[in-house]
Design an enzyme around this catalytic site. Structure first.
Site, PDB file in Angstrom:
ATOM      1  N   ARG A   1      33.614  -6.695  38.626  1.00 32.29           N
ATOM      2  CA  ARG A   1      35.015  -6.972  38.984  1.00 32.29           C
ATOM      3  C   ARG A   1      35.282  -6.751  40.472  1.00 32.29           C
ATOM      4  O   ARG A   1      36.142  -7.381  41.080  1.00 32.29           O
ATOM      5  CB  ARG A   1      35.930  -6.071  38.133  1.00 32.29           C
ATOM      6  CG  ARG A   1      37.319  -5.889  38.694  1.00 32.29           C
ATOM      7  CD  ARG A   1      38.326  -5.444  37.669  1.00 32.29           C
ATOM      8  NE  ARG A   1      38.072  -4.165  37.031  1.00 32.29           N
ATOM      9  CZ  ARG A   1      38.097  -2.977  37.646  1.00 32.29           C
ATOM     10  NH1 ARG A   1      38.304  -2.888  38.935  1.00 32.29           N
ATOM     11  NH2 ARG A   1      37.900  -1.874  36.977  1.00 32.29           N
TER      12      ARG A   1
ATOM     13  N   TYR B   1      57.579 -21.511  47.479  1.00 33.10           N
ATOM     14  CA  TYR B   1      56.970 -22.112  46.280  1.00 33.10           C
ATOM     15  C   TYR B   1      57.602 -21.487  45.015  1.00 33.10           C
ATOM     16  O   TYR B   1      57.735 -20.258  44.919  1.00 33.10           O
ATOM     17  CB  TYR B   1      55.454 -21.886  46.340  1.00 33.10           C
ATOM     18  CG  TYR B   1      54.715 -22.185  45.068  1.00 33.10           C
ATOM     19  CD1 TYR B   1      54.753 -23.451  44.499  1.00 33.10           C
ATOM     20  CD2 TYR B   1      53.970 -21.198  44.434  1.00 33.10           C
ATOM     21  CE1 TYR B   1      54.072 -23.721  43.327  1.00 33.10           C
ATOM     22  CE2 TYR B   1      53.276 -21.458  43.268  1.00 33.10           C
ATOM     23  CZ  TYR B   1      53.336 -22.719  42.712  1.00 33.10           C
ATOM     24  OH  TYR B   1      52.666 -22.985  41.548  1.00 33.10           O
TER      25      TYR B   1
ATOM     26  N   ASP C   1      51.939 -18.601  53.324  1.00 29.16           N
ATOM     27  CA  ASP C   1      51.262 -19.473  52.367  1.00 29.16           C
ATOM     28  C   ASP C   1      50.870 -20.715  53.160  1.00 29.16           C
ATOM     29  O   ASP C   1      51.721 -21.523  53.540  1.00 29.16           O
ATOM     30  CB  ASP C   1      52.214 -19.809  51.210  1.00 29.16           C
ATOM     31  CG  ASP C   1      51.561 -20.700  50.150  1.00 29.16           C
ATOM     32  OD1 ASP C   1      50.618 -21.437  50.485  1.00 29.16           O
ATOM     33  OD2 ASP C   1      52.000 -20.668  48.995  1.00 29.16           O
TER      34      ASP C   1
ATOM     35  N   LYS D   1      43.908 -26.188  45.536  1.00 29.26           N
ATOM     36  CA  LYS D   1      44.253 -27.498  46.107  1.00 29.26           C
ATOM     37  C   LYS D   1      43.042 -28.072  46.852  1.00 29.26           C
ATOM     38  O   LYS D   1      42.072 -28.424  46.229  1.00 29.26           O
ATOM     39  CB  LYS D   1      45.480 -27.374  47.002  1.00 29.26           C
ATOM     40  CG  LYS D   1      46.614 -26.532  46.392  1.00 29.26           C
ATOM     41  CD  LYS D   1      47.163 -27.090  45.102  1.00 29.26           C
ATOM     42  CE  LYS D   1      48.259 -26.183  44.561  1.00 29.26           C
ATOM     43  NZ  LYS D   1      48.683 -26.448  43.220  1.00 29.26           N
TER      44      LYS D   1
HETATM   45  C1  LIG Z   1      52.252 -24.055  48.209  1.00 30.84           C
HETATM   46  C2  LIG Z   1      51.608 -23.496  46.984  1.00 30.84           C
HETATM   47  N1  LIG Z   1      51.237 -22.211  46.984  1.00 30.84           N
HETATM   48  C3  LIG Z   1      50.649 -21.653  45.913  1.00 30.84           C
HETATM   49  C4  LIG Z   1      50.409 -22.372  44.766  1.00 30.84           C
HETATM   50  C5  LIG Z   1      49.834 -21.671  43.573  1.00 30.84           C
HETATM   51  O1  LIG Z   1      48.532 -22.029  43.262  1.00 30.84           O
HETATM   52  P1  LIG Z   1      48.023 -21.795  41.769  1.00 30.84           P
HETATM   53  O2  LIG Z   1      48.656 -22.859  40.921  1.00 30.84           O
HETATM   54  O3  LIG Z   1      46.546 -21.868  41.837  1.00 30.84           O
HETATM   55  O4  LIG Z   1      48.505 -20.439  41.346  1.00 30.84           O
HETATM   56  C6  LIG Z   1      50.771 -23.723  44.721  1.00 30.84           C
HETATM   57  C7  LIG Z   1      50.516 -24.524  43.501  1.00 30.84           C
HETATM   58  O5  LIG Z   1      51.134 -25.556  43.278  1.00 30.84           O
HETATM   59  C8  LIG Z   1      51.395 -24.298  45.860  1.00 30.84           C
HETATM   60  O6  LIG Z   1      51.801 -25.575  45.857  1.00 30.84           O
END
Ligand SMILES: Cc1ncc(COP(=O)(O)O)c(C=O)c1O
Length: 390
Positions: free
Chosen positions: A57, A110, A182, A207
């Site tokens: 882990r 987000y 982010d 992504k």
């Molecule tokens: C800008 C952004 N940050 C974070 C995430 C989160 O990623 P995850 O779906 O892998 O948790 C997303 C997912 O759509 C996103 O668009």
């Protein structure tokens, strides 16, 4: 130790952490599945002698290979890998937030991050407040005496506002705030936010890094003390990504540049096409000269990606949009982006999602993601969509 990008980043992504000699001539790293990792003797188990890996882990050669590649990509001292983008955000916030602190978030945060901070983080005595993402130097109006973290997301989710990151960093430094971003849309290839001075950079590797719509994975990286705190947080919380997913993260990095470039190019063509359609009131893509953020974008980003939004006139009925979208042949309807397939979605921004006016015209807020299909085929499909709106 600081990872320096001496070569061009596109080369670094292809060459980083290849150890064919140490792996029977095989350039790609092996996938280690491990919970138990044996110690040589009890003294080593007690921690009296060094042991590189001691529990699955906490880290394996597979997680390390991915994390070191991420360090190389951003020039970070350390990077953590997590089982989703959202868990990278949560782990990063929990690394630094404590009861009594205020954290400032952009209103364009987000949605799932917003849900975590407004519905869970607040239960631990952390005060959460929002600022308009384009507030610029008016950020001081939102500062509270207990503000500890200034969080950014640029461009913002769904509404695509670019933030003035260097200005926010300057402000944060002069007020002793920790900065986080982010950076999923910009990626290290187009927007190295660590180099712009942000303390903690987070990406949903789900992504463009993994890039094939089959993995949830997250990263967060930092330098110096911030890196140490991130590492402690992920270890203390028990956050660890699965070995196959980590491997797909490493593999994704090798081709990320070419996938991103293709998606960026197609995305821009689609955005230009969307902008020309009479039903479009506004196209939300910072790389378009019509974007109110275009100058900031050109200053801080070296490229865009294939994700953008647009507002359709309220004169078009929802039923008409539904029928047109359901009839698309290549674009699919579905969440996420950064994968191989082009996607269309729609967002409804209610009061739970925005505190401040977005400045957008009233209408239907749509989102497109340009995948890796042929550009002309996608333009054709989108042409049929707009024709069906008439
Ligand atoms: C800008 C952004 N940050 C974070 C995430 C989160 O990623 P995850 O779906 O892998 O948790 C997303 C997912 O759509 C996103 O668009």
């Amino acid at each position: 130790m600081r990872h320096q990008n001496k070569k061009n980043l596109t080369t670094t992504l292809v060459t980083t952490n290849l150890d064919a000699k140490g792996n029977h001539g095989i350039p790609n790293p092996p996938i280690y599945r491990a919970s138990t990792i044996l110690s040589d003797n009890l003294a080593q188990y007690r921690g009296e002698e060094p042991q590189e890996y001691d529990y699955g882990r906490v880290g394996t050669p597979t997680s390390r290979a991915f994390e070191l590649a991420v360090c190389d990509m951003y020039g970070a001292d350390d990077a953590i890998s997590t089982p989703s983008g959202l868990s990278a955000i949560v782990t990063s916030l929990l690394a630094f937030a404590k009861a009594g602190d205020n954290i400032l978030f952009p209103d364009s945060l987000y949605g799932s991050s917003r849900r975590f901070v407004t519905k869970m983080l607040v239960n631990y005595g952390v005060e959460v407040s929002f600022y308009p993402p384009r507030c610029g130097d008016n950020i001081s109006a939102y500062l509270k005496q207990n503000t500890k973290i200034l969080y950014m997301e640029s461009p913002g989710s769904l509404t695509f506002e670019i933030q003035d990151v260097p200005q926010m960093v300057d402000f944060a430094k002069s007020h002793n705030l920790i900065t986080m971003i982010d950076n999923t849309w910009g990626t290290a290839l187009h927007h190295n936010a660590l180099d712009l001075g942000v303390d903690v950079v987070i990406e949903a590797a789900t992504k463009y890094i993994t890039g094939h719509s089959d993995v949830n994975l997250g990263i967060a990286c930092a330098r110096g003390q911030f890196a140490k705190k991130l590492r402690f947080s992920t270890t203390a919380l028990g956050i660890c990504a699965g070995p196959e997913d980590l491997y797909l993260g490493i593999r994704g990095l090798r081709t990320m540049n070419i996938r991103l470039k293709q998606s960026e190019k197609t995305g821009l063509s689609l955005a230009q096409f969307v902008e020309e359609q009479p039903e479009t009131l506004q196209t939300l893509h910072p790389a378009l000269p019509s974007s109110p953020d275009h100058e900031l974008f050109k200053r801080d980003f070296s490229g865009s990606c294939g994700l953008f939004g647009f507002v359709l006139s309220p004169e078009v009925s929802q039923n008409t949009i539904d029928a047109a979208a359901n009839n698309l042949e290549i674009f699919k309807i579905g969440a996420s982006w950064g994968g191989f397939e082009s996607l269309i979605t729609q967002a409804i921004l209610n009061e739970n999602m925005r505190e401040y006016p977005t400045g957008l015209p009233e209408g239907h807020l749509m989102r497109l993601y340009a995948g890796l299909e042929d550009e002309a085929d996608l333009l054709n499909d989108l042409g049929r969509f707009f024709t069906a709106l008439r």
